[in-house]
Design a protein around this motif. Structure first.
Motif, PDB file in Angstrom:
ATOM      1  N   ASN A 122       0.819  -1.210   0.000  1.00 42.38           N
ATOM      2  CA  ASN A 122       0.000   0.000   0.000  1.00 42.38           C
ATOM      3  C   ASN A 122       0.855   1.264   0.000  1.00 42.38           C
ATOM      4  N   LEU A 123       1.824   1.305  -0.895  1.00 43.61           N
ATOM      5  CA  LEU A 123       2.683   2.476  -1.034  1.00 43.61           C
ATOM      6  C   LEU A 123       1.940   3.601  -1.742  1.00 43.61           C
ATOM      7  N   PRO A 124       2.428   4.875  -1.629  1.00 42.31           N
ATOM      8  CA  PRO A 124       1.773   5.997  -2.314  1.00 42.31           C
ATOM      9  C   PRO A 124       1.601   5.719  -3.796  1.00 42.31           C
ATOM     10  N   MET A 125       0.442   6.085  -4.346  1.00 43.00           N
ATOM     11  CA  MET A 125       0.099   5.866  -5.751  1.00 43.00           C
ATOM     12  C   MET A 125       0.106   4.376  -6.102  1.00 43.00           C
ATOM     13  N   ASN A 126       0.151   3.518  -5.062  1.00 44.90           N
ATOM     14  CA  ASN A 126       0.170   2.062  -5.266  1.00 44.90           C
ATOM     15  C   ASN A 126       1.379   1.609  -6.091  1.00 44.90           C
ATOM     16  N   VAL A 127       2.485   2.353  -5.987  1.00 46.24           N
ATOM     17  CA  VAL A 127       3.677   1.986  -6.758  1.00 46.24           C
ATOM     18  C   VAL A 127       4.210   0.650  -6.252  1.00 46.24           C
ATOM     19  N   LYS A 128       4.839  -0.069  -7.171  1.00 47.13           N
ATOM     20  CA  LYS A 128       5.344  -1.403  -6.864  1.00 47.13           C
ATOM     21  C   LYS A 128       6.830  -1.463  -7.248  1.00 47.13           C
ATOM     22  N   PRO A 129       7.735  -1.274  -6.276  1.00 50.93           N
ATOM     23  CA  PRO A 129       9.172  -1.380  -6.570  1.00 50.93           C
ATOM     24  C   PRO A 129       9.556  -2.836  -6.841  1.00 50.93           C
ATOM     25  N   PHE A 130      10.669  -3.006  -7.524  1.00 50.01           N
ATOM     26  CA  PHE A 130      11.201  -4.349  -7.739  1.00 50.01           C
ATOM     27  C   PHE A 130      12.714  -4.271  -7.876  1.00 50.01           C
ATOM     28  N   VAL A 131      13.365  -5.395  -7.605  1.00 42.94           N
ATOM     29  CA  VAL A 131      14.814  -5.511  -7.781  1.00 42.94           C
ATOM     30  C   VAL A 131      15.087  -6.856  -8.443  1.00 42.94           C
ATOM     31  N   GLY A 132      16.218  -6.942  -9.114  1.00 44.22           N
ATOM     32  CA  GLY A 132      16.561  -8.189  -9.765  1.00 44.22           C
ATOM     33  C   GLY A 132      18.053  -8.323  -9.980  1.00 44.22           C
ATOM     34  N   VAL A 133      18.472  -9.544 -10.216  1.00 38.56           N
ATOM     35  CA  VAL A 133      19.875  -9.815 -10.517  1.00 38.56           C
ATOM     36  C   VAL A 133      19.908 -10.968 -11.520  1.00 38.56           C
ATOM     37  N   GLY A 134      20.855 -10.907 -12.449  1.00 36.35           N
ATOM     38  CA  GLY A 134      20.892 -11.943 -13.467  1.00 36.35           C
ATOM     39  C   GLY A 134      22.178 -11.908 -14.270  1.00 36.35           C
ATOM     40  N   VAL A 135      22.058 -12.345 -15.537  1.00 39.09           N
ATOM     41  CA  VAL A 135      23.225 -12.450 -16.407  1.00 39.09           C
ATOM     42  C   VAL A 135      22.918 -11.771 -17.737  1.00 39.09           C
ATOM     43  N   ASN A 136      23.914 -11.071 -18.248  1.00 42.18           N
ATOM     44  CA  ASN A 136      23.817 -10.389 -19.536  1.00 42.18           C
ATOM     45  C   ASN A 136      24.759 -11.036 -20.543  1.00 42.18           C
ATOM     46  N   TYR A 137      24.255 -11.252 -21.741  1.00 42.02           N
ATOM     47  CA  TYR A 137      25.087 -11.727 -22.852  1.00 42.02           C
ATOM     48  C   TYR A 137      25.039 -10.667 -23.949  1.00 42.02           C
ATOM     49  N   THR A 138      26.178 -10.121 -24.312  1.00 39.86           N
ATOM     50  CA  THR A 138      26.244  -9.085 -25.336  1.00 39.86           C
ATOM     51  C   THR A 138      27.058  -9.577 -26.519  1.00 39.86           C
ATOM     52  N   THR A 139      26.458  -9.496 -27.696  1.00 38.27           N
ATOM     53  CA  THR A 139      27.166  -9.873 -28.913  1.00 38.27           C
ATOM     54  C   THR A 139      27.352  -8.635 -29.783  1.00 38.27           C
ATOM     55  N   PHE A 140      28.566  -8.447 -30.286  1.00 41.24           N
ATOM     56  CA  PHE A 140      28.915  -7.291 -31.108  1.00 41.24           C
ATOM     57  C   PHE A 140      28.982  -7.696 -32.578  1.00 41.24           C
ATOM     58  N   PHE A 141      28.594  -6.782 -33.457  1.00 42.69           N
ATOM     59  CA  PHE A 141      28.662  -7.052 -34.891  1.00 42.69           C
ATOM     60  C   PHE A 141      28.723  -5.723 -35.646  1.00 42.69           C
ATOM     61  N   LYS A 142      29.031  -5.807 -36.926  1.00 42.17           N
ATOM     62  CA  LYS A 142      29.183  -4.639 -37.796  1.00 42.17           C
ATOM     63  C   LYS A 142      30.181  -3.640 -37.219  1.00 42.17           C
ATOM     64  N   GLU A 143      31.288  -4.167 -36.674  1.00 45.98           N
ATOM     65  CA  GLU A 143      32.335  -3.290 -36.171  1.00 45.98           C
ATOM     66  C   GLU A 143      33.041  -2.602 -37.348  1.00 45.98           C
TER      67      GLU A 143
END
Length: 220
Positions: A122-143
């Motif tokens: 029941n936060l103001p304006m009914n806002v819903k915070p969230f947090v997360g953690v994970g893994v990122n995979y980045t691929t590069f192309f057209k260098e």
């Protein structure tokens, strides 16, 4: 320290109990746009055979994004972020800040995260915070490396930790506006290739950006 704080917040959140408001089995889709803001110091590239020592400066870019999240438990979801390719211009400068080479690249940074949504408080304006953690995979192309020496640039793919924080601001029972920020650990090894196919290793470019975005979220 920024990434460590995000990971700690995510770990703390996942151990908390709350009134469950997002039940297991719920799906959500978020469509919006994100700005990739690389860190200011992207490292130094050097190769004695090329007589090159250069500081790297990578600029930012904004692109449309989409993500899907499935709640595997109450308030706990697995999210996959996707986007159309981001475009980055970069500059190689000498120690005095004088431009040596310019170039550009494109990349795709799909990111998989485990997230906890603070719902039912029941936060103001009914806002819903969230947090997360994970893994990122980045691929590069057209260098591309702009030069008159016949040198071509190659950037290796990157795998790293990603952190995520944000707010969902509901305006309908199953619809909300999302404001979020991510930290992605993105580092890539750079190599140039001459016209004879000889590789010259230059070192590591540390992009590690903050990624800021807004999105429309729909739950199903």
């Amino acid at each position: 320290m920024k990434l460590q704080s995000l990971v700690l917040a995510a770990a703390t959140a996942l151990t908390m109990t709350t009134a469950f408001a997002v039940p297991a089995g719920t799906w959500s889709v978020a469509a919006g746009a994100h700005y990739v803001d690389p860190k200011s110091d992207n490292g130094t590239l050097a190769n004695s055979d090329l007589n090159l020592v250069a500081n790297v400066d990578v600029d930012g870019d904004v692109r449309p994004t989409i993500s899907g999240e499935y709640f595997i438990a109450n308030n706990v979801g697995i999210e996959l972020l996707a986007a159309i390719p981001f475009h980055h211009d970069f500059t190689l400068n000498d120690a005095d800040g004088k431009e040596i080479f310019t170039g550009k690249t494109q990349h795709l940074p799909p990111t998989l995260s485990l997230q906890y949504h603070f719902d039912g408080y029941n936060l103001p304006m009914n806002v819903k915070p969230f947090v997360g953690v994970g893994v990122n995979y980045t691929t590069f192309f057209k260098e591309k490396l702009n030069n008159n020496l016949g040198l071509e640039l190659k950037l290796d793919d990157s795998v790293g930790v990603a952190g995520h924080i944000g707010l969902d601001i509901p305006f309908a029972p199953t619809e909300s506006l999302r404001i979020d920020a991510r930290y992605m650990d993105i580092k890539t090894d750079a190599t140039v290739v001459n016209g004879a196919g000889v590789n010259y290793e230059l070192g590591e470019i540390d992009i590690s950006p903050w990624v800021y975005g807004v999105a429309f979220v729909k739950q199903f």
